[in-house]
Design a protein around this motif. Structure first.
Motif, mmCIF file in Angstrom:
data_model
loop_
_atom_site.group_PDB
_atom_site.id
_atom_site.type_symbol
_atom_site.label_atom_id
_atom_site.label_comp_id
_atom_site.label_asym_id
_atom_site.label_seq_id
_atom_site.Cartn_x
_atom_site.Cartn_y
_atom_site.Cartn_z
ATOM 1 N N THR A 11 0.839 -1.200 0.000
ATOM 2 C CA THR A 11 0.000 0.000 0.000
ATOM 3 C C THR A 11 0.872 1.248 0.000
ATOM 4 N N ALA A 12 1.926 1.242 0.791
ATOM 5 C CA ALA A 12 2.843 2.388 0.815
ATOM 6 C C ALA A 12 3.448 2.600 -0.568
ATOM 7 N N ARG A 13 3.840 1.518 -1.232
ATOM 8 C CA ARG A 13 4.399 1.619 -2.587
ATOM 9 C C ARG A 13 3.354 2.140 -3.572
ATOM 10 N N ASP A 14 2.115 1.657 -3.440
ATOM 11 C CA ASP A 14 1.046 2.120 -4.330
ATOM 12 C C ASP A 14 0.802 3.618 -4.160
ATOM 13 N N ILE A 15 0.833 4.079 -2.926
ATOM 14 C CA ILE A 15 0.653 5.518 -2.667
ATOM 15 C C ILE A 15 1.818 6.303 -3.250
ATOM 16 N N GLN A 16 3.027 5.792 -3.080
ATOM 17 C CA GLN A 16 4.204 6.469 -3.618
ATOM 18 C C GLN A 16 4.130 6.545 -5.142
ATOM 19 N N THR A 17 3.751 5.451 -5.770
ATOM 20 C CA THR A 17 3.611 5.440 -7.231
ATOM 21 C C THR A 17 2.546 6.437 -7.678
ATOM 22 N N ALA A 18 1.441 6.494 -6.962
ATOM 23 C CA ALA A 18 0.392 7.460 -7.280
ATOM 24 C C ALA A 18 0.895 8.886 -7.114
ATOM 25 N N ALA A 19 1.656 9.144 -6.056
ATOM 26 C CA ALA A 19 2.186 10.489 -5.817
ATOM 27 C C ALA A 19 3.112 10.920 -6.952
ATOM 28 N N VAL A 20 3.961 10.022 -7.376
ATOM 29 C CA VAL A 20 4.883 10.337 -8.474
ATOM 30 C C VAL A 20 4.107 10.573 -9.764
ATOM 31 N N THR A 21 3.114 9.760 -10.016
ATOM 32 C CA THR A 21 2.286 9.905 -11.219
ATOM 33 C C THR A 21 1.597 11.267 -11.231
ATOM 34 N N VAL A 22 1.006 11.645 -10.101
ATOM 35 C CA VAL A 22 0.311 12.940 -10.010
ATOM 36 C C VAL A 22 1.310 14.087 -10.150
ATOM 37 N N ALA A 23 2.473 13.964 -9.519
ATOM 38 C CA ALA A 23 3.479 15.026 -9.598
ATOM 39 C C ALA A 23 3.958 15.227 -11.027
ATOM 40 N N LEU A 24 4.164 14.149 -11.749
ATOM 41 C CA LEU A 24 4.613 14.268 -13.135
ATOM 42 C C LEU A 24 3.510 14.806 -14.039
ATOM 43 N N ARG A 25 2.271 14.470 -13.738
ATOM 44 C CA ARG A 25 1.143 14.916 -14.563
ATOM 45 C C ARG A 25 0.769 16.373 -14.270
ATOM 46 N N ASN A 26 0.673 16.725 -12.984
ATOM 47 C CA ASN A 26 0.149 18.044 -12.600
ATOM 48 C C ASN A 26 1.218 19.030 -12.159
ATOM 49 N N GLY A 27 2.400 18.535 -11.888
ATOM 50 C CA GLY A 27 3.447 19.366 -11.302
ATOM 51 C C GLY A 27 3.409 19.214 -9.791
ATOM 52 N N PHE A 28 4.578 19.192 -9.190
ATOM 53 C CA PHE A 28 4.667 18.951 -7.753
ATOM 54 C C PHE A 28 3.934 20.019 -6.945
ATOM 55 N N ASP A 29 4.099 21.275 -7.307
ATOM 56 C CA ASP A 29 3.481 22.364 -6.538
ATOM 57 C C ASP A 29 1.958 22.338 -6.597
ATOM 58 N N GLN A 30 1.390 21.829 -7.683
ATOM 59 C CA GLN A 30 -0.068 21.755 -7.812
ATOM 60 C C GLN A 30 -0.637 20.447 -7.246
ATOM 61 N N MET A 31 0.200 19.531 -6.890
ATOM 62 C CA MET A 31 -0.236 18.234 -6.387
ATOM 63 C C MET A 31 -0.801 18.376 -4.971
ATOM 64 N N THR A 32 -1.899 17.657 -4.711
ATOM 65 C CA THR A 32 -2.501 17.658 -3.372
ATOM 66 C C THR A 32 -2.561 16.225 -2.838
ATOM 67 N N THR A 33 -2.685 16.115 -1.536
ATOM 68 C CA THR A 33 -2.830 14.782 -0.944
ATOM 69 C C THR A 33 -4.139 14.143 -1.397
ATOM 70 N N GLU A 34 -5.154 14.958 -1.634
ATOM 71 C CA GLU A 34 -6.427 14.431 -2.118
ATOM 72 C C GLU A 34 -6.264 13.813 -3.506
ATOM 73 N N ALA A 35 -5.486 14.476 -4.365
ATOM 74 C CA ALA A 35 -5.251 13.948 -5.715
ATOM 75 C C ALA A 35 -4.448 12.645 -5.654
ATOM 76 N N ILE A 36 -3.499 12.582 -4.749
ATOM 77 C CA ILE A 36 -2.713 11.354 -4.584
ATOM 78 C C ILE A 36 -3.619 10.218 -4.120
ATOM 79 N N ALA A 37 -4.428 10.495 -3.104
ATOM 80 C CA ALA A 37 -5.335 9.475 -2.572
ATOM 81 C C ALA A 37 -6.278 8.976 -3.662
ATOM 82 N N HIS A 38 -6.827 9.910 -4.440
ATOM 83 C CA HIS A 38 -7.728 9.537 -5.529
ATOM 84 C C HIS A 38 -7.004 8.640 -6.536
ATOM 85 N N GLU A 39 -5.803 9.024 -6.921
ATOM 86 C CA GLU A 39 -5.016 8.243 -7.887
ATOM 87 C C GLU A 39 -4.723 6.837 -7.349
ATOM 88 N N ALA A 40 -4.473 6.746 -6.049
ATOM 89 C CA ALA A 40 -4.148 5.454 -5.432
ATOM 90 C C ALA A 40 -5.385 4.625 -5.110
#
Length: 191
Positions: A11-40
């Motif tokens: 689960t930790a790896r899945d969240i990390q992968t989702a965070a990286v995916t969101v950061a690359l798609r939206n940009g790190f500064d625009q990334m939110t924890t809600e977007a990461i959770a949704h992606e994961a």
């Protein structure tokens, strides 16, 4: 490792992968924890059960050396360079990261100076654990040398992981070989 711990790590790896995916798609500064959770595919509450913030989700946990389980290291009579490389490489073998995900993490970190600072802090955490073990092995009168060697070894580990991530043909156990080679190279330069 029991089933519960394996699921937790996944689960930790899945969240990390989702965070990286969101950061690359939206940009790190625009990334939110809600977007990461949704992606994961998890709740925001679950996200916070694993990571304190989006930075931690990108970087994951520091390479932790289990000081209790590393008793072999403190009493070994093998070559110190080989034992350091084995100890650091063993931890990565116990909890491997996918090469493709690692490359994406590196891209996000390289593009964000605040993440670079946090990454250095995580490397320093690993260094402190190693320094503790080195001081036990080498003796308290070598505390400074233990800290210096630990810093050097953890930086060698970082470089070895970068090399491994870039080379599709290298095996995970080659990280230990690379760490030992880098440490031997420094020893030769200093001689």
């Amino acid at each position: 490792m029991n089933l519960r711990e394996r699921r937790r790590r996944q689960t930790a790896r899945d969240i990390q992968t989702a965070a990286v995916t969101v950061a690359l798609r939206n940009g790190f500064d625009q990334m939110t924890t809600e977007a990461i959770a949704h992606e994961a595919g998890i709740s925001t509450r679950t996200f916070f059960n694993y990571y304190n913030n989006k930075q931690a989700a990108i970087l994951g946990a520091a390479v932790r050396i289990d000081v209790e389980a590393a008793g072999w290291f403190t009493c070994s009579d093998r070559a110190l360079i080989d034992d350091i490389a084995k100890l650091l490489g063993q931890r990565l073998q116990d909890d491997p990261l996918e090469r493709a995900v690692l490359r994406k993490i590196m891209a996000v970190v390289d593009a964000n100076p605040s993440l670079q600072d946090l990454f250095r802090k995580k490397v320093h955490e690993t260094s402190l654990s190693l320094a503790t073990l080195l001081e036990v092995r080498l003796g308290g009168e070598r505390a400074i040398e233990s800290r210096l060697l630990a810093e050097l070894a953890t930086h060698a580990l970082t470089e070895a992981v970068v090399i491994w991530a870039a080379d599709e043909d290298s095996a995970l156990d080659e990280i230990s070989v690379l760490v030992a080679a880098k440490l031997r190279s420094v020893r030769e330069i200093l001689s």
